[in-house]
Each structure stands twice: as C-alpha cells, then as structure tokens.
Design an enzyme around this catalytic site. Structure first.
Site: not given
Length: 448
Positions: A74, A77-78, A154
C-alpha cells in the site's frame, strides 16, 4: 488511495470468477492480445460514449510482502504517484485532471491496481504515463518519508479510530494464523514506522514489470485500435526474465473455531460476524466455487434469504442478517455470516439463531426451487456490470490478477446454471463441517 467502491467491485467479482473448464458465454465480449514483453492487454468494447476506463493490474498485494513489512504494498501504491524523470513529483494526477480525466489506485491482499477514466482521444497520454512509472519510478527519501507518514495517519483515522475495523484485524489474525492474509492491507503501525525507502524500491523492482501485469481498457475502442497504442507505450518497457514467484504459505494449520470479543465506548450497536475459510477458484475444491455463490445467496443474500426471513422477519431477533462468499483469492476464499441484534437481544442470541439455521440447512437440505431462485437472483445481479465501463474493467482485471482467464469469466452463466441442490449441499458441508472459523462479537462498553 484505496477506492471506496472496492467492496462492491470485489462482490461482483466473486459472482463472475469460476473454476476452469466451463463453457464460454458472452458477458463482456472481451478481446485480448499479449505484447512481446509478456504484458496481457484486454479490451472490453463499449461504444456508447467516447470515453474509456484504463486500468493496470499488478499481480502483487499485501499478502506478498516480506515478513515484518506489512503495509509495504500500500505504501508503494502511494509512492507510484511521486514521479519519474519525465513527470515531476506530484504531477501525475494533475496531468490526468488537466486532460479532463480522473485517476486513483487501490491495494488488496492479492493485487494492486491503478486507473484513469478519460476521453478516448487522451488514452495514449495516460498509457504513456503508466508505462513510464512501470519502469522509471523515482523515489526521493523525503517523498518516501512523507507518504509513509500519510499512510500511518490513514491507519490511525480509518482503523485505530474505528472499532469494527480494529475487531476485523483481530478476527483475521485469529482466522488465518500463519497465512499472510492475517495482516491488514494498510499494515501494522510499528511495521509501517520501520519501512524504508529501500524496502519500497526492492518491492517495486521485484513485482512491477509488464510480464507481471494486466492492462484492461473498457470503452470506445477496439483491440485493433488499441494494439498500436499499447506497442508504442507499454511495448517499450523491458520484461523481467521471469514473472516473480508469489512466495505464499500454502498450507494452513489444523482447523480452529475461535471467538474474539471486543467492547468499545464508540460502539452504539452490538454486532456478530463469522468468517470461515472456504475453497477458492484456485484450490483443489474449485468445483465448489459456483455452488458456494449459490449457497451464500440462498442463505443470506437479501430479504428473501433464509437468514433474513428467519432471524429478522419471523423470530425478530435481529434487524439485519446475511451471508457472503469471496472466492476471488490467489489462495483461500472466505464464507461470511453476520447479524445485528434487535433491541433487547444480544450477540449471543443472534449467533445462536444463525447456528440453528445452519443446523437446519445441514439436516434438511435445500430444495431445487430455492436453488433456482438463488441462481436467478445471482444472474440478475451482473446485468448492471455490463453497462459500466469502470465496473466491467475492475471485475475483469481483478479476476485475471488472481488467476482467472477470460474464458473463466465469460463462462460464469453456464457454471451457475449447472449448480444443483446436491452441489449446494456439498458446498455447505465444505464450509460448515470442520473448516476453520473465527467469530467476532462487538459490543458497547456498557453491555455485559
């Protein structure tokens, strides 16, 4: 950047992926070709408007992370939005927006996807950009530190401040034991804090390659029109010598049946859930894939299902109840049950009522009429998927990223149509007799 529609898309995906060998039908009327570097390109024609959805799917997700480095997929992905030599950091999405489009990305346990919705005449622009960052990502230490902190924040807002998300993490740990599906996609906080820029670059170098990816384009274009665009953009990206092996734990420990209970001051309404490890379309019991879909619909697919009719309408012990099946996984699938107690009732009450319905199902079986009704509802549920370019691209891409073929997807109607009452009972015994399960109970802090 995880998309809000992921749950819906994966639910539809669970309806469409099936075991190999089924007959072909026309759901999306796809076309496909493979570039010399191993990249498979799928075209889903839809000529209603001059718009396309362009998606890149990498066969890597959170379950492929090295031990102790949860959240890496993840975080990467950023990082993919941080630029290349051709695109300055932070400009990728701005360029898409200036061209009248929108973009985003998402990570699951089994795949990572990136997409743009854009006018047909701007398609080559976004293909060039995706091909560029497939091979030429530039990642400064400062950018890495910033985005890692974004993901940590997040996690704080979406998980640590959400009781149901916290309990879901504990439920997955209890259910999956040694399998990497036990780790949250967003990562554990202490492991996120320890991730380094080199971790991200190593992960990128290992998994981000054309021969480990699928491109899906849905909309106003044909395969003949798309092929030269793909060759000019993605075709210039060199392939790795071999697609990377997904080093997963394939064997699970002996079956378990555990219960996890949590109270929390932010909980206003108690709830009861159960997850059961189930066959997926990639396991030795792949023939149960379609029957498990029918079972989930029959048992808990909506207001005419057994669980809703019994718990909500007749007994009034619950205000909601249902079931679901996800067999889209690279490894194992899950069969889920849930219920929310009515006023004056407890999670123990609804749990006992669900279990009683399962016992009745195993003892009395199902009728052919019930099975036919469930199959009709399932097939009706995919009609809308054909009309959505984004939905169709997401369903097909996620299916192929987890091991399905176009023939598998297109043959779904025949697979469901062939399911019998006996098949449904075989599926029921597979998930309700001897399979590993984990039950979660979430209660307000004042509940005894």
């Amino acid at each position: 950047m995880t998309g809000g529609g992921l749950l819906l898309a994966l639910t539809l995906l669970a309806l469409l992926v099936l075991a190999p060998g089924q007959a072909r039908a026309q759901l999306f009327e796809p076309d496909s070709f493979t570039l010399d570097n191993g990249l498979q390109v799928v075209v889903l024609p839809n000529h209603r408007v001059p718009v396309v959805t362009h998606m890149v799917w990498y066969r890597v997700g959170a379950a492929d992370e090295p031990p102790g480095k949860s959240g890496l997929a993840h975080v990467l992905e950023h990082m993919m939005f941080k630029g290349t030599d051709s695109i300055p950091p932070g400009q990728f999405s701005k360029i898409v927006a200036r061209n009248g489009g929108r973009d985003n990305a998402f990570t699951s346990s089994d795949f990572t996807g990136y997409y743009q919705n854009i006018a047909r005449d701007r398609l080559e622009t976004v293909m060039e950009m995706e091909a560029d960052r497939m091979a030429n990502l530039r990642l400064a230490e400062e950018d890495f530190q910033t985005e890692r902190d974004v993901v940590i924040e997040e996690r704080l807002s979406r998980t640590e401040n959400e009781p149901s998300a916290l309990l879901g993490e504990r439920l997955d740990q209890a259910l999956w034991s040694v399998h990497p599906y036990k780790n949250p996609i967003i990562g554990w906080a202490h492991e996120l804090e320890a991730l380094t820029r080199q971790d991200a670059l190593d992960f990128y170098d290992r998994f981000y390659a054309p021969n480990n990816a699928v491109v899906v384009v849905a909309g106003d274009i044909t395969a003949d029109e798309l092929r030269p665009l793909a060759e000019r953009t993605y075709g210039t990206v060199p392939a790795d010598h071999a697609a990377p092996e997904r080093a997963r734990v394939r064997d699970l420990p002996p079956p378990v049946d555990v219960t996890v209970t949590m109270t929390h001051p932010r909980v206003a309404q108690a709830s009861w859930w159960r997850r059961i490890i189930a066959p997926s379309h990639n396991t030795e019991q792949a023939e149960l894939y379609a029957p498990l879909q029918v079972l989930a619909e029959l048992l808990g697919g909506g207001p005419v299902s057994r669980l809703y009719d019994s718990l909500v309408m007749e007994q009034k012990v619950a205000v909601s109840a249902g079931a679901g099946y996800s067999g889209r996984a690279v490894d194992f699938g899950t069969f889920s049950l849930y219920a929310t107690p009515a006023a004056g009732r407890t999670p123990a009450d609804v749990g006992a009522a669900v279990e009683a319905e399962i016992v009745r199902l195993l003892d009395e079986g199902v009728t052919e009429a019930e099975v036919e009704g469930a199959k009709t509802r399932l097939k009706a549920s995919v009609v809308y998927a054909r009309d959505s370019m984004f939905g169709a691209a997401r369903i097909v891409g996620a299916a192929m990223a987890t091991g399905a073929t176009l023939e598998d997807i297109e043959g779904w109607p025949e697979a469901v149509a062939a399911v019998s009452a006996e098949d449904v009972m075989d599926a029921a015994r597979a998930v309700f007799v001897g399979a590993s399960s984990a039950t979660a109970i979430l209660k307000p802090e004042s509940t005894s």
